[in-house]
Design a protein around this motif. Structure first.
Motif, PDB file in Angstrom:
ATOM      1  N   ASP A   1      -1.520  -4.243  -8.291  1.00 37.75           N
ATOM      2  CA  ASP A   1      -1.165  -4.804  -7.217  1.00 37.75           C
ATOM      3  C   ASP A   1      -1.989  -4.662  -6.179  1.00 37.75           C
ATOM      4  OD1 ASP A   1      -0.921  -2.180  -6.520  1.00 37.75           O
ATOM      5  OD2 ASP A   1       1.150  -2.100  -5.875  1.00 37.75           O
TER       6      ASP A   1
ATOM      7  N   GLU B   1       5.495  -4.659  -8.980  1.00 43.28           N
ATOM      8  CA  GLU B   1       5.086  -4.996 -10.263  1.00 43.28           C
ATOM      9  C   GLU B   1       6.366  -5.621 -11.312  1.00 43.28           C
ATOM     10  OE1 GLU B   1       4.400  -2.423  -8.658  1.00 43.28           O
ATOM     11  OE2 GLU B   1       2.561  -1.237  -9.096  1.00 43.28           O
TER      12      GLU B   1
ATOM     13  N   ARG C   1       9.835   5.420 -12.260  1.00 42.42           N
ATOM     14  CA  ARG C   1      10.749   4.461 -12.236  1.00 42.42           C
ATOM     15  C   ARG C   1       9.988   3.057 -12.394  1.00 42.42           C
ATOM     16  NH1 ARG C   1       8.255   2.933  -7.879  1.00 42.42           N
ATOM     17  NH2 ARG C   1       7.131   4.273  -6.838  1.00 42.42           N
TER      18      ARG C   1
ATOM     19  N   TYR D   1       5.722   5.473 -15.546  1.00 42.60           N
ATOM     20  CA  TYR D   1       4.663   4.548 -14.651  1.00 42.60           C
ATOM     21  C   TYR D   1       3.657   5.359 -14.358  1.00 42.60           C
ATOM     22  CZ  TYR D   1       3.411   2.083 -10.430  1.00 42.60           C
ATOM     23  OH  TYR D   1       2.659   1.746  -9.227  1.00 42.60           O
TER      24      TYR D   1
ATOM     25  N   GLY E   1       8.045  -0.114 -11.128  1.00 34.23           N
ATOM     26  CA  GLY E   1       7.339  -0.543  -9.760  1.00 34.23           C
ATOM     27  C   GLY E   1       7.999  -1.645  -9.170  1.00 34.23           C
ATOM     28  N   ASP E   2       7.562  -1.609  -7.693  1.00 32.39           N
ATOM     29  CA  ASP E   2       7.945  -2.491  -6.916  1.00 32.39           C
ATOM     30  C   ASP E   2       6.792  -2.903  -5.769  1.00 32.39           C
ATOM     31  OD1 ASP E   2       9.178  -4.359  -4.957  1.00 32.39           O
ATOM     32  OD2 ASP E   2      10.830  -3.145  -4.919  1.00 32.39           O
TER      33      ASP E   2
HETATM   34  N1  GLY Z   1       3.779  -0.698  -6.424  1.00 35.50           N
HETATM   35  C1  GLY Z   1       3.879   0.514  -6.235  1.00 35.50           C
HETATM   36  C2  GLY Z   1       5.013   1.548  -6.570  1.00 35.50           C
HETATM   37  O1  GLY Z   1       6.133   0.924  -6.794  1.00 35.50           O
HETATM   38  O2  GLY Z   1       5.076   2.683  -6.272  1.00 35.50           O
END
Ligand code: GLY
Ligand code: AMP
Length: 420
Positions: A209, A289, A284, A266, A286-287
């Motif tokens: 990211d 990802e 959890r 993760y 990823g956001d």
């Molecule tokens: N993209 C980083 C996170 O989800 O922590």
């Protein structure tokens, strides 16, 4: 199969979007969901807090939910899994003890050491003075990490001793009781999200990211401005090394401690000259990802998540992926990650989705029948292509169709993938 997704971000929209594509999924409740999940077929938003475990449990029973998938770390670290499991509800996501892998940096660091996972050298402190003395001895650059969930704001990469010492003082003043101080690592970061049922572990495709707000990876850190997968920095043989040296020993150590960890493990890794070091774990998906990874997944998501919850992931010797590249570009509100305005009218999503691309909602809401902005990160636009060059061209064509006042995005997402 009936599922319930907990959370309201782009990540949860991507999870729900993937789940409802399966003919086996007849209903997907989202608690509370967002403007994107509201419009998905077979999906329904339920306006409950992610911390209302009793409400969620009742909802599961009323609707005969087969599996709950928890998106964010906060409900996990508050014990949503313990609560629902006690009510005989199946959950994808670790219990409260397991979630400490993300919620406590010192706990995670001790686990890494016990598992023999390569990581930065570091020490845990409960006393500001001792931490500051240690920093004076070690010199800078050096990294200070608050022990506790800090919504991405608990890590300070200090370039001078003074900056690190000030960070120590500030974090203790903010009420954190423990800090980790560790050596500064150089290299390129990669996110490896793995699914585990507490015994077996199956990594997803690696992703990279772009955390900084500015092009060329400059400026302030954000929740993520874009991401791509599979990251060329972690080819299959390298993923095997990560599985053997990081993921598998971690799952074994959790198990030895009596922690039945069923969810996403993760690993945030630093890669330097072929060597890997673990920076952090999250408990959890990823956001953002997830928004780049899931469009490439061919194995039905509901089947593997249920297999994790039922501890039979070994039935899936490998996961199937599209042989393609995926790029997700985040559209943010002007001013983010600082202050920004909300409630700006959003147009062009349908046109963007004709590109073809898929638009995941992160911070949006419906207001008087019109979709408006409702957060710093507003949308995540994902496109896939045969190569990264194709995917990048596709995604930016889609991005340009979308409009809202103050729309900001980086034009260089994926640039590192092209370099490889
Ligand atoms: N993209 C980083 C996170 O989800 O922590
Ligand atoms: P963490 O939440 O521990 O992943 O830290 C957030 C970000 O800080 C990481 O994604 C890295 O960019 C950076 N970071 C964390 N630990 C280190 C380290 N030991 N050396 C260099 N950068 C780090």
């Amino acid at each position: 199969m009936k599922v319930l997704v907990v959370g309201n971000g782009g990540r949860e929209h991507a999870i729900a979007w993937k789940l409802v594509q399966s003919p086996q999924v007849s209903l997907c409740l989202c608690v509370p969901g967002n403007g994107g999940t509201a419009n998905l077929a077979k999906c329904e938003n339920i306006s409950l807090s992610v911390e209302d475990f009793a409400g969620i449990s009742e909802l599961c029973k009323d609707n005969q939910i087969d599996l709950v998938i928890v998106g964010p770390e906060v409900p996990l670290s508050l014990g949503i899994t313990n609560y629902l499991q006690a009510e005989n509800i199946k959950v994808f996501g670790p219990d409260q003890v397991g979630a400490q892998i993300e919620a406590s940096k010192s706990w995670a660091k001790a686990l890494m050491d016990e598992a023999g996972v390569p990581t930065a050298l570091g020490e845990t402190f409960t006393d500001a003075k001792l931490a500051q003395e240690y920093i004076a001895q070690q010199g800078a650059p050096i990294v200070v990490k608050a022990d506790g969930l800090a919504a991405g704001k608990g890590v300070i990469v200090a370039s001078t001793v003074e900056e690190a010492q000030n960070a120590i003082a500030e974090l203790f003043e903010l009420g954190f009781e423990k800090l980790v101080v560790e050596e500064f690592l150089v290299g390129e970061e990669v996110s490896v999200l793995a699914l585990t049922d507490g015994i077996t572990v199956r990594p997803l495709l690696p992703a990279q990211d772009h955390k900084r707000i500015g092009e060329g990876d400059t400026g302030n850190n954000t929740g993520g401005m874009g991401v791509y997968a599979p990251a060329p920095i972690a080819p299959p043989q390298f993923m095997e090394k990560i599985t053997q040296e990081v993921l598998q020993p971690t799952v074994e150590t959790l198990r030895k401690r009596g922690i039945d960890y069923r969810g996403v493990l993760y690993a945030g890794l630093m890669v330097h000259e072929g060597e890997i070091k673990l920076l952090e774990y999250n408990c959890r998906f990823g956001d953002p990802e997830t928004q780049a990874i899931l469009p490439l997944l061919e194995t039905p998501l509901e089947e593997i998540l249920l297999a994790c919850a039922e501890q039979r992931l070994s039935e899936f010797p490998s996961l199937k992926w599209k042989a393609a590249s995926s790029v997700c570009v985040v559209l943010a509100s002007e001013g983010y990650p600082g202050t920004y305005e909300k409630e700006k009218e959003i147009t062009g999503i349908d046109q963007a989705e004709q590109q073809p691309a898929v638009v995941f909602h992160a911070g949006t809401k419906m207001q008087l029948g019109q979709l408006v902005t409702d957060g710093g990160r507003v949308l995540g636009v994902t496109a896939t292509g045969e190569t990264f060059t194709d995917a990048i061209a596709q995604v930016y064509q889609a991005v340009e169709k979308i409009d809202f006042e103050g729309k900001y995005y980086r034009r260089d997402i994926g640039h590192r993938a092209l370099k490889h």
